[in-house]
Design an enzyme around this catalytic site. Structure first.
Site, mmCIF file in Angstrom:
data_model
loop_
_atom_site.group_PDB
_atom_site.id
_atom_site.type_symbol
_atom_site.label_atom_id
_atom_site.label_comp_id
_atom_site.label_asym_id
_atom_site.label_seq_id
_atom_site.Cartn_x
_atom_site.Cartn_y
_atom_site.Cartn_z
ATOM 1 N N HIS A 33 -117.947 50.897 -4.134
ATOM 2 C CA HIS A 33 -118.890 51.601 -4.573
ATOM 3 C C HIS A 33 -119.953 51.239 -5.778
ATOM 4 O O HIS A 33 -120.704 50.250 -5.720
ATOM 5 C CB HIS A 33 -117.764 52.280 -6.396
ATOM 6 C CG HIS A 33 -117.569 50.648 -6.778
ATOM 7 N ND1 HIS A 33 -116.789 49.921 -6.964
ATOM 8 C CD2 HIS A 33 -118.219 50.146 -8.186
ATOM 9 C CE1 HIS A 33 -116.702 48.963 -7.953
ATOM 10 N NE2 HIS A 33 -117.450 49.134 -8.563
HETATM 11 C C1 T46 Z 1 -117.103 46.471 -10.470
HETATM 12 C C2 T46 Z 1 -116.578 44.845 -10.114
HETATM 13 C C3 T46 Z 1 -117.196 43.775 -10.234
HETATM 14 C C4 T46 Z 1 -110.239 50.405 -15.771
HETATM 15 O O1 T46 Z 1 -109.872 51.097 -16.043
HETATM 16 N N1 T46 Z 1 -111.164 49.713 -16.704
HETATM 17 C C5 T46 Z 1 -112.462 48.830 -16.868
HETATM 18 O O2 T46 Z 1 -112.780 48.807 -16.888
HETATM 19 C C6 T46 Z 1 -112.139 48.676 -14.967
HETATM 20 C C7 T46 Z 1 -113.773 48.188 -14.475
HETATM 21 C C8 T46 Z 1 -111.277 49.354 -14.131
HETATM 22 N N2 T46 Z 1 -110.420 50.053 -14.492
HETATM 23 C C9 T46 Z 1 -109.431 50.986 -13.477
HETATM 24 C C10 T46 Z 1 -109.861 51.217 -12.785
HETATM 25 C C11 T46 Z 1 -108.850 51.613 -11.532
HETATM 26 O O3 T46 Z 1 -108.207 51.821 -11.727
HETATM 27 O O4 T46 Z 1 -108.734 49.969 -12.782
HETATM 28 C C12 T46 Z 1 -108.427 49.822 -11.404
HETATM 29 C C13 T46 Z 1 -109.270 48.688 -10.245
HETATM 30 O O5 T46 Z 1 -110.548 49.490 -10.694
HETATM 31 P P1 T46 Z 1 -111.632 49.504 -9.221
HETATM 32 O O6 T46 Z 1 -111.126 49.636 -8.352
HETATM 33 O O7 T46 Z 1 -113.074 49.456 -10.023
HETATM 34 O O8 T46 Z 1 -112.301 47.512 -9.088
HETATM 35 P P2 T46 Z 1 -113.541 46.628 -8.593
HETATM 36 O O9 T46 Z 1 -112.751 45.460 -9.015
HETATM 37 O O10 T46 Z 1 -113.299 47.355 -7.388
HETATM 38 O O11 T46 Z 1 -114.432 47.228 -9.832
HETATM 39 C C14 T46 Z 1 -114.605 46.245 -10.958
HETATM 40 C C15 T46 Z 1 -115.873 47.512 -11.667
HETATM 41 O O12 T46 Z 1 -115.180 48.684 -11.451
HETATM 42 C C16 T46 Z 1 -117.222 47.668 -11.184
HETATM 43 O O13 T46 Z 1 -117.632 47.832 -12.280
HETATM 44 O O14 T46 Z 1 -119.185 45.668 -10.461
HETATM 45 O O15 T46 Z 1 -115.612 44.986 -10.972
#
Ligand code: T46
Length: 124
Positions: free
Chosen positions: A38
């Site tokens: 993303h």
């Molecule tokens: C990035 C990399 C390094 C939340 O509720 N609060 C938060 O602060 C975050 C970061 C995520 N979430 C929820 C949203 C999703 O349902 O946790 C779940 C997993 O998030 P995501 O799929 O976006 O996780 P990553 O590891 O793919 O990405 C995250 C960050 O979203 C992103 O900004 O740069 O870690």
């Protein structure tokens, strides 16, 4: 570093060009997972691998570069409109993220074609 060990500080204005609004970390990798896929429209982040290693690929719509994060005294700052993918986490990896904004799903672009379209529009 002194004879008691290491102390690493992250402060507003010192090496990061944003005010810190949120901190989170990724851990407990069981092997083989990739994350990210993303971009953010406005968010700026500093990523620091506190333990273990991982690879972060950054794509600005025209160029891709991969950084290996394996040193807790080094950080990677990722600005807005950068597609990021994170691969090859070691199982002991602890990846710290220091962010310029609170969590806002509306700031995410999770579709690569949409990212390319928005990145091209931003150039004009
Ligand atoms: C990035 C990399 C390094 C939340 O509720 N609060 C938060 O602060 C975050 C970061 C995520 N979430 C929820 C949203 C999703 O349902 O946790 C779940 C997993 O998030 P995501 O799929 O976006 O996780 P990553 O590891 O793919 O990405 C995250 C960050 O979203 C992103 O900004 O740069 O870690």
């Amino acid at each position: 570093m002194d004879d008691r060990g290491s102390l690493v500080v992250i402060e507003n204005g010192d090496g990061i060009n944003f005010d810190i609004q949120r901190i989170y970390f990724l851990s407990q990798f069981t092997g083989g997972q990739s994350r990210g896929f993303h971009a953010h429209r406005d968010l700026k982040q500093l990523l620091i691998c506190l333990k273990g290693r991982c690879e972060v690929t950054c794509d600005n719509g025209t160029q891709r570069e991969t950084a290996v994060l394996d040193n807790p005294t080094h950080g990677l700052v990722i600005g807005p409109m950068i597609w990021r993918e994170m691969h090859n986490f070691s199982q002991d990896c602890v990846l710290l993220a220091v962010a310029s904004q609170k969590y806002d799903e509306g700031d995410y672009i999770r579709d690569y074609k949409m990212f390319i379209k928005e990145a091209k529009n931003a150039e004009q």
